[in-house]
Scaffold this active site. Structure first.
Site, mmCIF file in Angstrom:
data_model
loop_
_atom_site.group_PDB
_atom_site.id
_atom_site.type_symbol
_atom_site.label_atom_id
_atom_site.label_comp_id
_atom_site.label_asym_id
_atom_site.label_seq_id
_atom_site.Cartn_x
_atom_site.Cartn_y
_atom_site.Cartn_z
ATOM 1 N N GLU A 48 0.850 -1.200 0.000
ATOM 2 C CA GLU A 48 0.000 0.000 0.000
ATOM 3 C C GLU A 48 0.880 1.243 0.000
ATOM 4 O O GLU A 48 1.858 1.307 0.749
ATOM 5 C CB GLU A 48 -0.894 0.016 1.242
ATOM 6 C CG GLU A 48 -1.664 1.316 1.444
ATOM 7 C CD GLU A 48 -2.146 1.513 2.867
ATOM 8 O OE1 GLU A 48 -2.281 2.673 3.283
ATOM 9 O OE2 GLU A 48 -2.372 0.506 3.572
ATOM 10 N N THR A 78 -4.484 6.207 2.679
ATOM 11 C CA THR A 78 -4.880 7.533 3.149
ATOM 12 C C THR A 78 -5.825 8.193 2.143
ATOM 13 O O THR A 78 -5.687 9.365 1.794
ATOM 14 C CB THR A 78 -3.649 8.430 3.432
ATOM 15 O OG1 THR A 78 -2.649 7.652 4.113
ATOM 16 C CG2 THR A 78 -4.040 9.578 4.347
ATOM 17 N N LYS A 138 -9.951 -2.026 8.226
ATOM 18 C CA LYS A 138 -8.660 -1.654 8.806
ATOM 19 C C LYS A 138 -8.901 -1.185 10.240
ATOM 20 O O LYS A 138 -9.818 -0.404 10.494
ATOM 21 C CB LYS A 138 -8.049 -0.521 7.974
ATOM 22 C CG LYS A 138 -6.889 0.214 8.633
ATOM 23 C CD LYS A 138 -6.410 1.326 7.713
ATOM 24 C CE LYS A 138 -5.429 2.245 8.405
ATOM 25 N NZ LYS A 138 -4.845 3.235 7.472
#
Length: 205
Positions: A48, A78, A138
Site C-alpha cells: 500500500e 490515506t 482496517k
C-alpha cells in the site's frame, strides 16, 4: 452479488495466506520501488502507498506498474476524499485504504470498482461499516488499540476480518496475529535489515 460483497471476495483472495502487508509512506518513486521489491522478494505480496501528494501518486503509479509485472497488487492509502478515489483508480490501485470510515468515500470506491478498506477504532464504526456491506476493515491505530481490542471484537463481530495498521513491526506482529488479526501492516520494519528474518518467519506460519 452486491458491489460490497464482490469487494469482500477480492480481499479474501488478496489476503489468502498472506498475513503481512507493506506500507510505504512519502518515500518518493525510487525508494518506494526499492522497498516494494524488498517486500516482494521477502514474500510480502500486498503493498500500500498512501497518496497525500503529487509525488505520492507518481510513486503509486510506478509501484503499480512494477507490481503488475510480478503479479503483485498495490493499493492506495490515506484515501480520505471522493476526489482521491478517482486519483487512486486512475493510478491503477487495486484497492483503497482509509484511516477512518466515511460513507461517501466507501460508496465512491464501490462505484469505481475499487475495494474499500476503511479504518475503524470503535464498535460503532464497525457496525456502520457492516451496514455498508463491508466485512474487511482496517483497525487503526492498532498499537494504541492493543491486542485486547481485537480479542474483544471477535465476540460481537465474528465475521469481520481486521487488517491491523499503525505502530506494528516484527517485534509485535505475531501478538496481533495471535489475537485474531487477519493481516498486519508494516512499514519502517522493511527498512531495518535486522527485522527481515523475523518478518520472513511470520510468512511461514
Amino acid at each position: 452479488m452486491s458491489a460490497a460483497a464482490a469487494c469482500d471476495t477480492v480481499f479474501e483472495d488478496l489476503f489468502a495466506g498472506r498475513p503481512l502487508m507493506a506500507i510505504f509512506r512519502g518515500l518518493g518513486v525510487e525508494r518506494s520501488l526499492e522497498l516494494a521489491v524488498t517486500a516482494w522478494d521477502l514474500g510480502i505480496e500486498v503493498v500500500e502507498l498512501p497518496i497525500q501528494s503529487a509525488e505520492d501518486v507518481d510513486a503509486l503509479a510506478a509501484v503499480v506498474e512494477a507490481g503488475r509485472a510480478r503479479g503483485a497488487r498495490v493499493g492506495a492509502g490515506t484515501v480520505v476524499t471522493v476526489d482521491q478515489v478517482e486519483v487512486a483508480a486512475s493510478a491503477g490501485a487495486a484497492f483503497a485504504v482509509s484511516p477512518g470510515l466515511d460513507a461517501a468515500v466507501v460508496r465512491a470506491c464501490l462505484d469505481a470498482g475499487l475495494p474499500p478498506l476503511p479504518g475503524v477504532a470503535t464498535p460503532s464504526e464497525v457496525m456502520a461499516a457492516m451496514g455498508l456491506g463491508l466485512t474487511w476493515l482496517k483497525a487503526f491505530p492498532a498499537s494504541v488499540l492493543g491486542t485486547g481490542w481485537f480479542r474483544a471484537m471477535r465476540g460481537p463481530f465474528p465475521d469481520v476480518r481486521f487488517v491491523a495498521t499503525g505502530g506494528l513491526d516484527a517485534g509485535n506482529a505475531a501478538e496481533f496475529l495471535a489475537a485474531g488479526v487477519r493481516v498486519v501492516a508494516v512499514g519502517s520494519a522493511l527498512e531495518d535489515p535486522a527485522q527481515l528474518p523475523a518478518l520472513a518467519r511470520l510468512l511461514d506460519r
